[in-house]
Design a protein around this motif. Structure first.
Motif, PDB file in Angstrom:
ATOM      1  N   GLY A  79       0.819  -1.213   0.000  1.00  0.00           N
ATOM      2  CA  GLY A  79       0.000   0.000   0.000  1.00  0.00           C
ATOM      3  C   GLY A  79       0.851   1.260   0.000  1.00  0.00           C
ATOM      4  N   ASP A  80       1.884   1.269   0.852  1.00  0.00           N
ATOM      5  CA  ASP A  80       2.793   2.421   0.886  1.00  0.00           C
ATOM      6  C   ASP A  80       3.502   2.595  -0.452  1.00  0.00           C
ATOM      7  N   PHE A  81       3.919   1.465  -1.010  1.00  0.00           N
ATOM      8  CA  PHE A  81       4.602   1.490  -2.309  1.00  0.00           C
ATOM      9  C   PHE A  81       3.712   2.131  -3.366  1.00  0.00           C
ATOM     10  N   GLN A  82       2.456   1.686  -3.422  1.00  0.00           N
ATOM     11  CA  GLN A  82       1.551   2.182  -4.457  1.00  0.00           C
ATOM     12  C   GLN A  82       1.243   3.665  -4.266  1.00  0.00           C
ATOM     13  N   LEU A  83       0.951   4.054  -3.018  1.00  0.00           N
ATOM     14  CA  LEU A  83       0.618   5.456  -2.745  1.00  0.00           C
ATOM     15  C   LEU A  83       1.797   6.380  -3.032  1.00  0.00           C
ATOM     16  N   THR A  84       2.979   5.958  -2.580  1.00  0.00           N
ATOM     17  CA  THR A  84       4.163   6.798  -2.786  1.00  0.00           C
ATOM     18  C   THR A  84       4.512   6.896  -4.263  1.00  0.00           C
ATOM     19  N   GLN A  85       4.409   5.771  -4.965  1.00  0.00           N
ATOM     20  CA  GLN A  85       4.701   5.795  -6.398  1.00  0.00           C
ATOM     21  C   GLN A  85       3.711   6.692  -7.143  1.00  0.00           C
ATOM     22  N   ASP A  86       2.439   6.599  -6.786  1.00  0.00           N
ATOM     23  CA  ASP A  86       1.426   7.438  -7.442  1.00  0.00           C
ATOM     24  C   ASP A  86       1.693   8.917  -7.197  1.00  0.00           C
ATOM     25  N   SER A  87       2.074   9.252  -5.957  1.00  0.00           N
ATOM     26  CA  SER A  87       2.350  10.661  -5.649  1.00  0.00           C
ATOM     27  C   SER A  87       3.583  11.153  -6.405  1.00  0.00           C
ATOM     28  N   LEU A  88       4.579  10.279  -6.578  1.00  0.00           N
ATOM     29  CA  LEU A  88       5.780  10.661  -7.329  1.00  0.00           C
ATOM     30  C   LEU A  88       5.465  10.855  -8.813  1.00  0.00           C
ATOM     31  N   LEU A  89       4.609   9.988  -9.343  1.00  0.00           N
ATOM     32  CA  LEU A  89       4.223  10.127 -10.751  1.00  0.00           C
ATOM     33  C   LEU A  89       3.496  11.447 -10.982  1.00  0.00           C
ATOM     34  N   LEU A  90       2.614  11.801 -10.051  1.00  0.00           N
ATOM     35  CA  LEU A  90       1.892  13.068 -10.161  1.00  0.00           C
ATOM     36  C   LEU A  90       2.850  14.249 -10.056  1.00  0.00           C
ATOM     37  N   TRP A  91       3.778  14.156  -9.113  1.00  0.00           N
ATOM     38  CA  TRP A  91       4.781  15.220  -8.949  1.00  0.00           C
ATOM     39  C   TRP A  91       5.629  15.377 -10.204  1.00  0.00           C
ATOM     40  N   LEU A  92       6.053  14.256 -10.787  1.00  0.00           N
ATOM     41  CA  LEU A  92       6.896  14.319 -11.982  1.00  0.00           C
ATOM     42  C   LEU A  92       6.129  14.921 -13.161  1.00  0.00           C
ATOM     43  N   THR A  93       4.853  14.587 -13.261  1.00  0.00           N
ATOM     44  CA  THR A  93       4.026  15.160 -14.337  1.00  0.00           C
ATOM     45  C   THR A  93       3.945  16.679 -14.200  1.00  0.00           C
ATOM     46  N   ASP A  94       3.703  17.146 -12.968  1.00  0.00           N
ATOM     47  CA  ASP A  94       3.637  18.599 -12.731  1.00  0.00           C
ATOM     48  C   ASP A  94       4.977  19.263 -13.026  1.00  0.00           C
ATOM     49  N   LEU A  95       6.057  18.602 -12.623  1.00  0.00           N
ATOM     50  CA  LEU A  95       7.390  19.162 -12.846  1.00  0.00           C
ATOM     51  C   LEU A  95       7.705  19.224 -14.340  1.00  0.00           C
ATOM     52  N   ASP A  96       7.265  18.209 -15.064  1.00  0.00           N
ATOM     53  CA  ASP A  96       7.492  18.178 -16.512  1.00  0.00           C
ATOM     54  C   ASP A  96       6.747  19.320 -17.202  1.00  0.00           C
ATOM     55  N   VAL A  97       5.533  19.583 -16.729  1.00  0.00           N
ATOM     56  CA  VAL A  97       4.755  20.696 -17.298  1.00  0.00           C
ATOM     57  C   VAL A  97       5.465  22.022 -17.050  1.00  0.00           C
ATOM     58  N   CYS A 129      10.818  -0.756  -1.374  1.00  0.00           N
ATOM     59  CA  CYS A 129       9.549  -1.484  -1.245  1.00  0.00           C
ATOM     60  C   CYS A 129       9.365  -2.463  -2.401  1.00  0.00           C
ATOM     61  N   ALA A 130       9.648  -1.989  -3.601  1.00  0.00           N
ATOM     62  CA  ALA A 130       9.473  -2.838  -4.784  1.00  0.00           C
ATOM     63  C   ALA A 130      10.377  -4.065  -4.708  1.00  0.00           C
ATOM     64  N   ASN A 131      11.620  -3.860  -4.310  1.00  0.00           N
ATOM     65  CA  ASN A 131      12.555  -4.985  -4.207  1.00  0.00           C
ATOM     66  C   ASN A 131      12.109  -5.981  -3.140  1.00  0.00           C
ATOM     67  N   TYR A 132      11.615  -5.456  -2.017  1.00  0.00           N
ATOM     68  CA  TYR A 132      11.137  -6.339  -0.941  1.00  0.00           C
ATOM     69  C   TYR A 132       9.976  -7.198  -1.436  1.00  0.00           C
ATOM     70  N   LEU A 133       9.010  -6.543  -2.074  1.00  0.00           N
ATOM     71  CA  LEU A 133       7.828  -7.270  -2.532  1.00  0.00           C
ATOM     72  C   LEU A 133       8.169  -8.279  -3.619  1.00  0.00           C
ATOM     73  N   LEU A 134       9.090  -7.906  -4.489  1.00  0.00           N
ATOM     74  CA  LEU A 134       9.503  -8.846  -5.534  1.00  0.00           C
ATOM     75  C   LEU A 134      10.209 -10.055  -4.941  1.00  0.00           C
ATOM     76  N   THR A 162       4.957  -6.580 -11.538  1.00  0.00           N
ATOM     77  CA  THR A 162       5.664  -6.395 -12.804  1.00  0.00           C
ATOM     78  C   THR A 162       5.198  -5.108 -13.473  1.00  0.00           C
ATOM     79  N   ILE A 163       3.877  -4.891 -13.444  1.00  0.00           N
ATOM     80  CA  ILE A 163       3.326  -3.652 -14.006  1.00  0.00           C
ATOM     81  C   ILE A 163       3.846  -2.451 -13.231  1.00  0.00           C
ATOM     82  N   ASN A 164       3.814  -2.542 -11.901  1.00  0.00           N
ATOM     83  CA  ASN A 164       4.288  -1.434 -11.079  1.00  0.00           C
ATOM     84  C   ASN A 164       5.775  -1.178 -11.285  1.00  0.00           C
ATOM     85  N   MET A 165       6.534  -2.245 -11.435  1.00  0.00           N
ATOM     86  CA  MET A 165       7.963  -2.073 -11.679  1.00  0.00           C
ATOM     87  C   MET A 165       8.198  -1.416 -13.031  1.00  0.00           C
ATOM     88  N   ASN A 166       7.377  -1.749 -14.008  1.00  0.00           N
ATOM     89  CA  ASN A 166       7.490  -1.082 -15.307  1.00  0.00           C
ATOM     90  C   ASN A 166       7.210   0.406 -15.157  1.00  0.00           C
TER      91      ASN A 166
END
Length: 276
Positions: A178-196, A236-241, A251-255
């Motif tokens: 859960g932490d992995f997914q939430l943190t990754q989603d927040s980073l993706l959103l941040w990167l999108t804003d930064l790219d804009v 987190c990703a390495n632990y779960l894998l 695998t999707i999340n790692m991609n």
């Protein structure tokens, strides 16, 4: 001793004694001796009958109690067998992926409540055994029942510990996921804003060069501040894998994570290029 077998003989003997007491041609001293003998014999016979009845009552009680405990042990042993099989089946029938882990966790939570309720039966049989031994200390002289109860307690302990540890393990993995997914989603959103922001700075901004440089420095600082979160997501990703949880989903999340890291790398290059 079969008391009924000797009752007729004792009754005849006592009757004879009473008849002798009614004889008139017997010396008084002899009458007195016969009277004491008959009285003593009657008292001892009565005491013996009471003792035998008491022993028979105790024996019947022990037999009934032992039979009840034996039936209870067999029933609880079957119950534990069923629980052990069910525990094995939970993982197999929960399904694959993250949803399978969630299903397994939910099933184990329900199963844990069943075990908590059944624990009363385990305690009850131990208490019954202790009570019988308190009343009849020699009832289990060869420790047969005690050893059977000990075996049940051991199996019950292993079963509960397995469920507890598995629940703890699954809960931790679900929390990490859960932490992995939430943190990754927040980073993706941040990167999108930064790219804009960077795209605007590259192609649309009419700000002076020094202002652009300041904004680029701010972006650099933001990226540095996000490094801890980025490292956490990777950990987190390495632990779960390594735990092979939700293989397809991860695998999707790692991609997505790999894509994010590549985009961040490209964005950093663009910032560096604009600074030149």
């Amino acid at each position: 001793m079969d008391i009924e077998k000797h009752s007729t003989m004792m009754n005849s003997l006592l009757t004879l004694g009473h008849n002798l007491l009614n004889e008139t041609d017997i010396y008084p001293r002899t009458i007195d001796s016969i009277s004491r003998t008959v009285q003593t014999l009657e008292q001892r016979w009565l005491s013996l009958k009471e003792l035998i009845m008491k022993r028979k009552f105790e024996s019947d009680n022990i037999h009934i109690s032992w039979r009840n405990i034996d039936e209870t042990i067999n029933r609880i042993s079957k119950m534990i067998n069923d629980h052990e099989r069910f525990l094995t089946e939970i993982k197999r029938t929960s399904g694959d992926g993250l949803q399978g882990i969630r299903n397994e966790y939910k099933s184990l939570e329900n199963f844990k409540r069943t075990l908590d309720n059944d624990d009363k039966e385990i305690q009850k049989i131990a208490n019954c055994h202790s009570e019988i031994l308190r009343l009849y200390p020699t009832a289990d002289s060869n420790n047969e029942i005690r050893n059977r109860i000990k075996d049940l307690n051991h199996r019950w302990k292993i079963l509960n510990e397995t469920v507890h540890e598995t629940l703890k393990h699954l809960k931790y993995m679900l929390s990490i996921h859960g932490d992995f997914q939430l943190t990754q989603d927040s980073l993706l959103l941040w990167l999108t804003d930064l790219d804009v922001l960077l795209t605007n700075l590259e192609y649309l901004s009419e700000a002076p060069t020094n202002e652009k440089i300041r904004q680029l420095h701010d972006m650099d600082r933001e990226i540095q501040e996000k490094q801890a979160k980025i490292e956490y997501v990777q950990k987190c990703a390495n632990y779960l894998l390594n735990k092979t949880v939700d293989a397809r989903g991860l695998t999707i999340n790692m991609n997505e994570l790999d894509k994010f890291l590549q985009q961040l790398k490209n964005l950093t290059k663009r910032i560096r290029k604009l600074k030149q």
